[in-house]
Design a protein around this motif. Structure first.
Motif, PDB file in Angstrom:
ATOM      1  N   GLY A 181      29.185  43.825  30.085  1.00  0.00           N
ATOM      2  CA  GLY A 181      29.494  45.012  30.861  1.00  0.00           C
ATOM      3  C   GLY A 181      28.636  46.207  30.534  1.00  0.00           C
ATOM      4  O   GLY A 181      29.072  47.355  30.702  1.00  0.00           O
ATOM      5  N   GLN A 182      27.408  45.962  30.126  1.00  0.00           N
ATOM      6  CA  GLN A 182      26.507  47.038  29.725  1.00  0.00           C
ATOM      7  C   GLN A 182      25.612  47.436  30.902  1.00  0.00           C
ATOM      8  O   GLN A 182      24.527  46.887  31.090  1.00  0.00           O
ATOM      9  CB  GLN A 182      25.649  46.579  28.533  1.00  0.00           C
ATOM     10  CG  GLN A 182      26.414  46.464  27.229  1.00  0.00           C
ATOM     11  CD  GLN A 182      26.774  47.835  26.685  1.00  0.00           C
ATOM     12  OE1 GLN A 182      27.733  48.461  27.125  1.00  0.00           O
ATOM     13  NE2 GLN A 182      25.990  48.315  25.738  1.00  0.00           N
ATOM     14  N   ASP A 183      26.036  48.416  31.676  1.00  0.00           N
ATOM     15  CA  ASP A 183      25.317  48.766  32.895  1.00  0.00           C
ATOM     16  C   ASP A 183      23.975  49.450  32.622  1.00  0.00           C
ATOM     17  O   ASP A 183      22.980  49.168  33.295  1.00  0.00           O
ATOM     18  CB  ASP A 183      26.179  49.677  33.772  1.00  0.00           C
ATOM     19  CG  ASP A 183      27.425  48.962  34.276  1.00  0.00           C
ATOM     20  OD1 ASP A 183      27.340  47.736  34.509  1.00  0.00           O
ATOM     21  OD2 ASP A 183      28.474  49.605  34.417  1.00  0.00           O
ATOM     22  N   ARG A 184      23.937  50.345  31.638  1.00  0.00           N
ATOM     23  CA  ARG A 184      22.697  51.102  31.413  1.00  0.00           C
ATOM     24  C   ARG A 184      21.561  50.212  30.920  1.00  0.00           C
ATOM     25  O   ARG A 184      20.478  50.206  31.513  1.00  0.00           O
ATOM     26  CB  ARG A 184      22.940  52.263  30.444  1.00  0.00           C
ATOM     27  CG  ARG A 184      21.720  53.175  30.301  1.00  0.00           C
ATOM     28  CD  ARG A 184      22.050  54.390  29.489  1.00  0.00           C
ATOM     29  NE  ARG A 184      22.353  54.036  28.104  1.00  0.00           N
ATOM     30  CZ  ARG A 184      22.643  54.930  27.156  1.00  0.00           C
ATOM     31  NH1 ARG A 184      22.706  56.217  27.461  1.00  0.00           N
ATOM     32  NH2 ARG A 184      22.901  54.546  25.917  1.00  0.00           N
ATOM     33  N   PRO A 185      21.765  49.417  29.859  1.00  0.00           N
ATOM     34  CA  PRO A 185      20.666  48.518  29.475  1.00  0.00           C
ATOM     35  C   PRO A 185      20.372  47.465  30.537  1.00  0.00           C
ATOM     36  O   PRO A 185      19.227  47.051  30.705  1.00  0.00           O
ATOM     37  CB  PRO A 185      21.154  47.878  28.173  1.00  0.00           C
ATOM     38  CG  PRO A 185      22.603  48.129  28.109  1.00  0.00           C
ATOM     39  CD  PRO A 185      22.854  49.388  28.874  1.00  0.00           C
ATOM     40  N   ALA A 186      21.392  47.052  31.303  1.00  0.00           N
ATOM     41  CA  ALA A 186      21.153  46.064  32.355  1.00  0.00           C
ATOM     42  C   ALA A 186      20.193  46.608  33.402  1.00  0.00           C
ATOM     43  O   ALA A 186      19.325  45.884  33.906  1.00  0.00           O
ATOM     44  CB  ALA A 186      22.470  45.654  33.000  1.00  0.00           C
ATOM     45  N   GLU A 187      20.303  47.880  33.731  1.00  0.00           N
ATOM     46  CA  GLU A 187      19.415  48.467  34.736  1.00  0.00           C
ATOM     47  C   GLU A 187      17.962  48.433  34.270  1.00  0.00           C
ATOM     48  O   GLU A 187      17.052  48.055  35.019  1.00  0.00           O
ATOM     49  CB  GLU A 187      19.842  49.904  35.025  1.00  0.00           C
ATOM     50  CG  GLU A 187      18.996  50.579  36.097  1.00  0.00           C
ATOM     51  CD  GLU A 187      19.458  52.004  36.379  1.00  0.00           C
ATOM     52  OE1 GLU A 187      18.778  52.696  37.149  1.00  0.00           O
ATOM     53  OE2 GLU A 187      20.490  52.423  35.812  1.00  0.00           O
ATOM     54  N   ALA A 188      17.724  48.814  33.001  1.00  0.00           N
ATOM     55  CA  ALA A 188      16.360  48.790  32.477  1.00  0.00           C
ATOM     56  C   ALA A 188      15.836  47.358  32.351  1.00  0.00           C
ATOM     57  O   ALA A 188      14.668  47.085  32.654  1.00  0.00           O
ATOM     58  CB  ALA A 188      16.329  49.492  31.120  1.00  0.00           C
ATOM     59  N   LEU A 189      16.685  46.451  31.930  1.00  0.00           N
ATOM     60  CA  LEU A 189      16.279  45.044  31.818  1.00  0.00           C
ATOM     61  C   LEU A 189      15.979  44.451  33.187  1.00  0.00           C
ATOM     62  O   LEU A 189      15.059  43.643  33.330  1.00  0.00           O
ATOM     63  CB  LEU A 189      17.390  44.248  31.128  1.00  0.00           C
ATOM     64  CG  LEU A 189      17.567  44.497  29.625  1.00  0.00           C
ATOM     65  CD1 LEU A 189      18.946  44.045  29.178  1.00  0.00           C
ATOM     66  CD2 LEU A 189      16.485  43.783  28.828  1.00  0.00           C
ATOM     67  N   ARG A 190      16.747  44.844  34.187  1.00  0.00           N
ATOM     68  CA  ARG A 190      16.520  44.357  35.543  1.00  0.00           C
ATOM     69  C   ARG A 190      15.125  44.748  36.035  1.00  0.00           C
ATOM     70  O   ARG A 190      14.402  43.929  36.612  1.00  0.00           O
ATOM     71  CB  ARG A 190      17.595  44.936  36.458  1.00  0.00           C
ATOM     72  CG  ARG A 190      17.605  44.398  37.866  1.00  0.00           C
ATOM     73  CD  ARG A 190      18.642  45.141  38.683  1.00  0.00           C
ATOM     74  NE  ARG A 190      19.967  45.067  38.082  1.00  0.00           N
ATOM     75  CZ  ARG A 190      20.714  46.149  37.792  1.00  0.00           C
ATOM     76  NH1 ARG A 190      20.260  47.362  38.028  1.00  0.00           N
ATOM     77  NH2 ARG A 190      21.915  45.997  37.260  1.00  0.00           N
ATOM     78  N   ARG A 191      14.739  46.001  35.804  1.00  0.00           N
ATOM     79  CA  ARG A 191      13.404  46.457  36.217  1.00  0.00           C
ATOM     80  C   ARG A 191      12.314  45.670  35.501  1.00  0.00           C
ATOM     81  O   ARG A 191      11.311  45.287  36.097  1.00  0.00           O
ATOM     82  CB  ARG A 191      13.252  47.949  35.941  1.00  0.00           C
ATOM     83  CG  ARG A 191      14.089  48.849  36.839  1.00  0.00           C
ATOM     84  CD  ARG A 191      13.599  50.288  36.787  1.00  0.00           C
ATOM     85  NE  ARG A 191      13.645  50.833  35.436  1.00  0.00           N
ATOM     86  CZ  ARG A 191      14.695  51.498  34.938  1.00  0.00           C
ATOM     87  NH1 ARG A 191      15.767  51.703  35.691  1.00  0.00           N
ATOM     88  NH2 ARG A 191      14.667  51.963  33.715  1.00  0.00           N
ATOM     89  N   ARG A 192      12.526  45.423  34.202  1.00  0.00           N
ATOM     90  CA  ARG A 192      11.523  44.687  33.424  1.00  0.00           C
ATOM     91  C   ARG A 192      11.431  43.239  33.901  1.00  0.00           C
ATOM     92  O   ARG A 192      10.335  42.671  33.993  1.00  0.00           O
ATOM     93  CB  ARG A 192      11.883  44.741  31.942  1.00  0.00           C
ATOM     94  CG  ARG A 192      10.910  44.026  31.021  1.00  0.00           C
ATOM     95  CD  ARG A 192       9.532  44.622  31.118  1.00  0.00           C
ATOM     96  NE  ARG A 192       8.597  43.937  30.215  1.00  0.00           N
ATOM     97  CZ  ARG A 192       7.302  43.830  30.445  1.00  0.00           C
ATOM     98  NH1 ARG A 192       6.769  44.380  31.536  1.00  0.00           N
ATOM     99  NH2 ARG A 192       6.524  43.197  29.602  1.00  0.00           N
ATOM    100  N   LEU A 193      12.564  42.642  34.229  1.00  0.00           N
ATOM    101  CA  LEU A 193      12.565  41.265  34.724  1.00  0.00           C
ATOM    102  C   LEU A 193      11.765  41.168  36.018  1.00  0.00           C
ATOM    103  O   LEU A 193      10.935  40.265  36.187  1.00  0.00           O
ATOM    104  CB  LEU A 193      14.004  40.793  34.955  1.00  0.00           C
ATOM    105  CG  LEU A 193      14.160  39.354  35.424  1.00  0.00           C
ATOM    106  CD1 LEU A 193      14.021  38.391  34.246  1.00  0.00           C
ATOM    107  CD2 LEU A 193      15.509  39.133  36.096  1.00  0.00           C
ATOM    108  N   LEU A 194      11.991  42.080  36.917  1.00  0.00           N
ATOM    109  CA  LEU A 194      11.274  42.054  38.194  1.00  0.00           C
ATOM    110  C   LEU A 194       9.779  42.246  37.985  1.00  0.00           C
ATOM    111  O   LEU A 194       8.965  41.610  38.663  1.00  0.00           O
ATOM    112  CB  LEU A 194      11.834  43.138  39.122  1.00  0.00           C
ATOM    113  CG  LEU A 194      13.250  42.878  39.643  1.00  0.00           C
ATOM    114  CD1 LEU A 194      13.798  44.115  40.341  1.00  0.00           C
ATOM    115  CD2 LEU A 194      13.272  41.683  40.572  1.00  0.00           C
ATOM    116  N   ALA A 195       9.399  43.096  37.045  1.00  0.00           N
ATOM    117  CA  ALA A 195       7.976  43.304  36.765  1.00  0.00           C
ATOM    118  C   ALA A 195       7.335  42.047  36.201  1.00  0.00           C
ATOM    119  O   ALA A 195       6.206  41.694  36.554  1.00  0.00           O
ATOM    120  CB  ALA A 195       7.803  44.469  35.788  1.00  0.00           C
ATOM    121  N   LEU A 196       8.052  41.334  35.342  1.00  0.00           N
ATOM    122  CA  LEU A 196       7.509  40.112  34.742  1.00  0.00           C
ATOM    123  C   LEU A 196       7.389  38.993  35.773  1.00  0.00           C
ATOM    124  O   LEU A 196       6.567  38.090  35.625  1.00  0.00           O
ATOM    125  CB  LEU A 196       8.396  39.653  33.586  1.00  0.00           C
ATOM    126  CG  LEU A 196       8.329  40.508  32.319  1.00  0.00           C
ATOM    127  CD1 LEU A 196       9.456  40.133  31.356  1.00  0.00           C
ATOM    128  CD2 LEU A 196       6.981  40.345  31.625  1.00  0.00           C
TER     129      LEU A 196
END
Length: 378
Positions: free
Chosen positions: A124-139
């Motif tokens: 349920g960690q929304d803030r780190p999930a948002e940053a990780l989501r952006r990084r996943l899409l970039a990779l």
């Protein structure tokens, strides 16, 4: 003052029917896992060790691993609060998840980012999930090849993330895996995209497990029939290939589906990854394989290659694998080379020449993380 442990979001858990014998073994293994993970957690670093290795008669932690920390966080998601508190020496799993996210965003590969996003979502960690989501899409932007395992983890993370479902990322990832699937053999390749060279036809058990899990979960949430069909075919092939004493063999020919080299047999496949994949398939409406799961667990209790058990109750550890007595990876290289020349070629008599009787006296935290994930507390 005692640290407060934050709890993850509640998620429905499917029933895991097991025999009474298996249930008793699993109860002991789950307790062992929590005790062992407590030994592996390094509170000063805020990470789990890379492994515990037997040295001079006692287990000693070595190294640190963000990836193994992410997998262990997944395993702790459905644990009781006291077990989480004990394992992490009182540290808050949410704070650990946020620190881990910062670290892998800066230097992690696709697999590390996907696993950490998966864990952050379940906790349920929304803030780190948002940053990780952006990084996943970039990779994922480059069109080059990716390991099947890492694409499967990315699909799991995307399937459980509403944003990545809505923007089509999960659908694209599922499509990549499905296009690589070989229905005649029932297997996925070791790498999706790119030329694997002389070893391009070699797939390993991880290339079986994680696509089954990811595509089954994707089907359960989207209803995509092709995803379940591929997962089902792969699961049926895995069960057909299972060893006579419940072993999940290691290397397979992607072209034919047949085993190439059976050893090592890894304990995490037996108690965690194999049952985890088959459970995901059954939860999605596919077949259940209770006999295969029972045999898988039974191999731990009695490991015929060593005429004993690979579970070390004295040290409260499950040792990593049973392997051949051989120069490093010799049997795998021989079998891969021969089968490259012709799909039917194998090196005969390996069990006599290179007997599978060697125990690897180490234990890694991700192994126990998958055990807890496969067999949640409820």
């Amino acid at each position: 003052m005692e640290a407060q442990i934050s709890l993850p979001r509640e998620l429905p858990q499917a029933t895991r029917p097991v025999s009474l014998t298996d249930a008793r073994l699993l109860a002991k293994l789950r307790g062992l896992a929590v005790d062992a993970l407590r030994q592996m957690y390094q509170p000063q670093a805020g990470l789990f060790a890379f492994r515990l290795r037997l040295r001079d008669g006692r287990p000693v932690p070595e190294g640190l691993s963000p990836r193994y920390t992410a997998i262990t966080l997944l395993g702790l998601v459905h644990e009781y609060p006291d077990a989480v508190r004990s394992t992490l020496h009182g540290d808050d799993p949410l704070a650990l998840c946020e620190r881990l996210a910062t670290q892998v965003i800066q230097g992690g590969n696709l697999g590390d980012v996907a696993l950490t996003l998966w864990a952050a979502t379940l906790w349920g960690q929304d803030r780190p999930a948002e940053a990780l989501r952006r990084r996943l899409l970039a990779l994922l932007l480059p069109e080059g090849g990716y390991p099947t395992v890492e694409l499967s983890w990315a699909l799991m993370a995307a399937t459980l993330d509403p944003v990545l479902i809505r923007n089509g990322c999960a659908e694209r990832l599922a499509g990549r895996l499905l296009r690589a699937f070989q229905p005649d053999s029932g297997l996925f390749p070791h790498r999706v995209g790119g030329d694997g060279g002389m070893r391009g036809h070699v797939a390993c058990f991880a290339d079986v497990v994680y696509p089954i899990q990811a595509l089954s979960t994707y089907h359960a949430l989207t209803g995509e029939a092709a995803a379940l069909a591929a997962a089902r075919t792969c699961g049926e092939r895995a069960v057909r290939n299972q060893g006579p004493d419940g072993q999940w063999w290691w290397h397979f020919d992607y072209r034919t589906g047949e085993p190439l080299e059976r050893y090592p047999v890894y304990t995490v496949h037996q108690h965690g990854m194999g049952p985890m994949a088959l459970a995901a398939l059954a939860d999605a409406g596919g077949p259940a394989f209770p006999a295969a799961v029972s045999k898988s667990l039974g191999w731990l209790a009695y490991t015929p290659e060593i005429d004993g058990s690979i579970i070390d109750w004295d040290h409260q550890l499950i040792w990593r694998k049973v392997a051949r007595r051989e120069p490093p990876k010799l049997a795998r290289k021989l079998q891969a080379g021969l089968s490259y020349l012709h799909a039917g070629l194998r090196m005969p008599g390996l069990d006599g020449l290179l007997p599978p009787r060697t125990v690897d006296f180490e234990c890694r935290p991700y192994e126990l993380g998958w055990l807890l994930y496969a067999w949640p507390a409820e």
